[in-house]
Design a protein around this motif. Structure first.
Motif, PDB file in Angstrom:
ATOM      1  N   THR A 167       4.804 -10.152  -2.463  1.00  0.00           N
ATOM      2  CA  THR A 167       4.427  -8.981  -3.259  1.00  0.00           C
ATOM      3  C   THR A 167       3.672  -7.999  -2.378  1.00  0.00           C
ATOM      4  O   THR A 167       2.731  -8.376  -1.670  1.00  0.00           O
ATOM      5  CB  THR A 167       3.546  -9.381  -4.455  1.00  0.00           C
ATOM      6  OG1 THR A 167       4.257 -10.306  -5.278  1.00  0.00           O
ATOM      7  CG2 THR A 167       3.168  -8.158  -5.280  1.00  0.00           C
ATOM      8  N   ASN A 168       4.105  -6.751  -2.412  1.00  0.00           N
ATOM      9  CA  ASN A 168       3.459  -5.663  -1.688  1.00  0.00           C
ATOM     10  C   ASN A 168       2.981  -4.628  -2.703  1.00  0.00           C
ATOM     11  O   ASN A 168       3.772  -4.102  -3.486  1.00  0.00           O
ATOM     12  CB  ASN A 168       4.453  -5.024  -0.707  1.00  0.00           C
ATOM     13  CG  ASN A 168       3.914  -3.782  -0.014  1.00  0.00           C
ATOM     14  OD1 ASN A 168       3.496  -2.820  -0.648  1.00  0.00           O
ATOM     15  ND2 ASN A 168       3.980  -3.761   1.303  1.00  0.00           N
ATOM     16  N   THR A 169       1.683  -4.338  -2.699  1.00  0.00           N
ATOM     17  CA  THR A 169       1.115  -3.293  -3.557  1.00  0.00           C
ATOM     18  C   THR A 169       0.426  -2.272  -2.668  1.00  0.00           C
ATOM     19  O   THR A 169      -0.408  -2.640  -1.834  1.00  0.00           O
ATOM     20  CB  THR A 169       0.101  -3.878  -4.563  1.00  0.00           C
ATOM     21  OG1 THR A 169       0.686  -4.996  -5.233  1.00  0.00           O
ATOM     22  CG2 THR A 169      -0.306  -2.829  -5.585  1.00  0.00           C
ATOM     23  N   SER A 170       0.793  -0.993  -2.837  1.00  0.00           N
ATOM     24  CA  SER A 170       0.293   0.061  -1.941  1.00  0.00           C
ATOM     25  C   SER A 170      -0.304   1.217  -2.716  1.00  0.00           C
ATOM     26  O   SER A 170       0.150   1.542  -3.828  1.00  0.00           O
ATOM     27  CB  SER A 170       1.431   0.581  -1.041  1.00  0.00           C
ATOM     28  OG  SER A 170       1.883  -0.420  -0.147  1.00  0.00           O
ATOM     29  N   TRP A 171      -1.313   1.823  -2.093  1.00  0.00           N
ATOM     30  CA  TRP A 171      -1.954   3.028  -2.603  1.00  0.00           C
ATOM     31  C   TRP A 171      -1.816   4.096  -1.521  1.00  0.00           C
ATOM     32  O   TRP A 171      -2.432   4.006  -0.457  1.00  0.00           O
ATOM     33  CB  TRP A 171      -3.423   2.763  -2.917  1.00  0.00           C
ATOM     34  CG  TRP A 171      -3.641   1.817  -4.057  1.00  0.00           C
ATOM     35  CD1 TRP A 171      -3.958   2.135  -5.348  1.00  0.00           C
ATOM     36  CD2 TRP A 171      -3.578   0.381  -4.020  1.00  0.00           C
ATOM     37  NE1 TRP A 171      -4.087   1.000  -6.100  1.00  0.00           N
ATOM     38  CE2 TRP A 171      -3.863  -0.095  -5.321  1.00  0.00           C
ATOM     39  CE3 TRP A 171      -3.315  -0.550  -3.003  1.00  0.00           C
ATOM     40  CZ2 TRP A 171      -3.879  -1.443  -5.628  1.00  0.00           C
ATOM     41  CZ3 TRP A 171      -3.320  -1.894  -3.316  1.00  0.00           C
ATOM     42  CH2 TRP A 171      -3.607  -2.326  -4.610  1.00  0.00           C
ATOM     43  N   TRP A 172      -0.987   5.098  -1.798  1.00  0.00           N
ATOM     44  CA  TRP A 172      -0.581   6.080  -0.792  1.00  0.00           C
ATOM     45  C   TRP A 172      -1.201   7.436  -1.129  1.00  0.00           C
ATOM     46  O   TRP A 172      -0.965   7.988  -2.203  1.00  0.00           O
ATOM     47  CB  TRP A 172       0.945   6.156  -0.767  1.00  0.00           C
ATOM     48  CG  TRP A 172       1.519   7.151   0.192  1.00  0.00           C
ATOM     49  CD1 TRP A 172       0.921   7.697   1.284  1.00  0.00           C
ATOM     50  CD2 TRP A 172       2.829   7.716   0.121  1.00  0.00           C
ATOM     51  NE1 TRP A 172       1.765   8.568   1.918  1.00  0.00           N
ATOM     52  CE2 TRP A 172       2.953   8.597   1.224  1.00  0.00           C
ATOM     53  CE3 TRP A 172       3.909   7.559  -0.739  1.00  0.00           C
ATOM     54  CZ2 TRP A 172       4.119   9.324   1.468  1.00  0.00           C
ATOM     55  CZ3 TRP A 172       5.062   8.279  -0.495  1.00  0.00           C
ATOM     56  CH2 TRP A 172       5.162   9.146   0.591  1.00  0.00           C
TER      57      TRP A 172
END
Length: 354
Positions: A167-172
């Motif tokens: 699982t990859n969770t990103s805040w861009w």
């Protein structure tokens, strides 16, 4: 007919035999495996010695084609199973788990281009970390990619499937153009787990699956921005009618303390359990094409350290759902695990829990 024998079958008209086999296949396996299942039944019929029961033959063919035989006395027909809330996802994953060109979703996959946080901690972002202190935007793009794949199936007397997942969770900071639109934070979570399908009544709910696994979660950074921890967890998935819940307790694998500043092998976040707690609860309710979700995480030793997340998904078309997410509390991301964040986001959901 209780027993099948070669002599008895020779008396059947060919058309009647084929119709019977087609009827059996249609009600025991997904369509994607129907041809293989038919062939297995035909081979079994041709080689039957007169003592093989129809139920035993069907069970053998289910196992040979990669499916789990449903016990005859479990009180649930295929028609009734289709009414279960989780049945569609379970059947879809079983039908594709041996397909090398298919990767199943694990947690929800989504893209939230409209994501606004009322508070972002700027203290981490000094001159040594891109000189972004005081220059972070409250408006971001948040997205999550979560997939899993089977490693082995039926490893304990035909029960229990081993999976690996990521699982990859990103805040861009996509709208922070003046500062080159950096990725403020990305959390990576590889894990491995065993899952056991079940049908047990627990306090009026149907326990559909139990899982045990190990998880590593980190943000892949070094120095003062490094965050990470390892956990062993269990997960109990229950349902009733249009309601489902997941109870997921965990235990953090201890790490050695930092011996000196900058110790790369030391614990980057020794107090993370104080904020992330020892587990979380997920609740969901399905109303036609609309799904409502609630996640609750709390540290039992401190009422002020916890988190809550509200989810609402609604149909856009056959492929995508609209998605609104609200988060409040600690631990939304690893970099801010000990800072309280309030965030509202909107976008699209590619795959939901259901």
């Amino acid at each position: 007919m209780t027993f099948l024998s070669t002599q008895a079958l020779q008396k059947w008209p060919t058309s009647k035999m084929l119709c019977t086999l087609s009827f059996l296949a249609a009600y025991t396996v997904p369509a994607a495996y129907a041809e293989t299942y038919d062939q297995c039944l035909l081979r079994g019929i041709k080689s039957a010695d007169g003592t093989l029961t129809l139920q035993a033959l069907r069970a053998q063919c289910l196992s040979a084609t990669g499916h789990e035989a449903v016990p005859a006395d479990n009180g649930k027909s295929e028609e009734n199973e289709n009414k279960d809330l989780l049945a569609d996802r379970i059947k879809s994953e079983r039908a594709t788990r041996n397909n090398p060109f298919t990767i199943s979703p694990h947690k929800p996959n989504y893209l939230l281009p409209l994501s606004y946080a009322t508070s972002i901690d700027h203290d981490h972002w000094g001159t040594d970390n891109g000189n972004l202190q005081g220059h972070l935007s409250p408006a971001e793009i948040k997205f999550q990619i979560s997939i899993k794949a089977p490693v082995a199936t039926g490893i304990f007397q035909g029960k229990g499937d081993l999976y690996v997942a990521y699982t990859n969770t990103s805040w861009w900071q996509a709208y922070n153009i003046d500062n080159s639109s950096p990725f403020r934070e990305t959390n990576h979570e590889p894990e491995a787990f065993l899952i056991f399908p079940m049908h047990q009544n627990v306090f009026g709910l149907n326990l559909r699956a139990t899982a045990v696994g190990i998880s590593h979660q980190s943000n892949g950074r070094a120095g003062g921005l490094s965050r990470g921890w390892n956990r062993v967890y269990a997960n109990f998935i229950l349902e009733k009618d249009n309601f489902y819940m997941s109870f997921k307790p965990w235990w953090r694998i201890p790490e050695k303390k930092k011996e000196y500043p900058g110790d790369a092998e030391g614990d980057d976040n020794p107090d993370i359990v104080d904020y992330m707690g020892y587990g979380e609860l997920h609740f969901g309710y399905k109303m036609g094409d609309y799904n409502l979700g609630l996640m609750v995480r709390n540290n039992l030793r401190s009422e002020n350290k916890g988190a809550i997340q509200l989810d609402w998904t609604f149909p856009i078309n056959q492929r995508f759902k609209g998605y609104v997410q609200y988060f409040n509390g600690y631990g939304e991301s690893l970099i801010d695990y000990n800072d309280s964040v309030s965030r509202i986001s909107a976008g699209i959901m590619l795959t939901d829990w259901l």
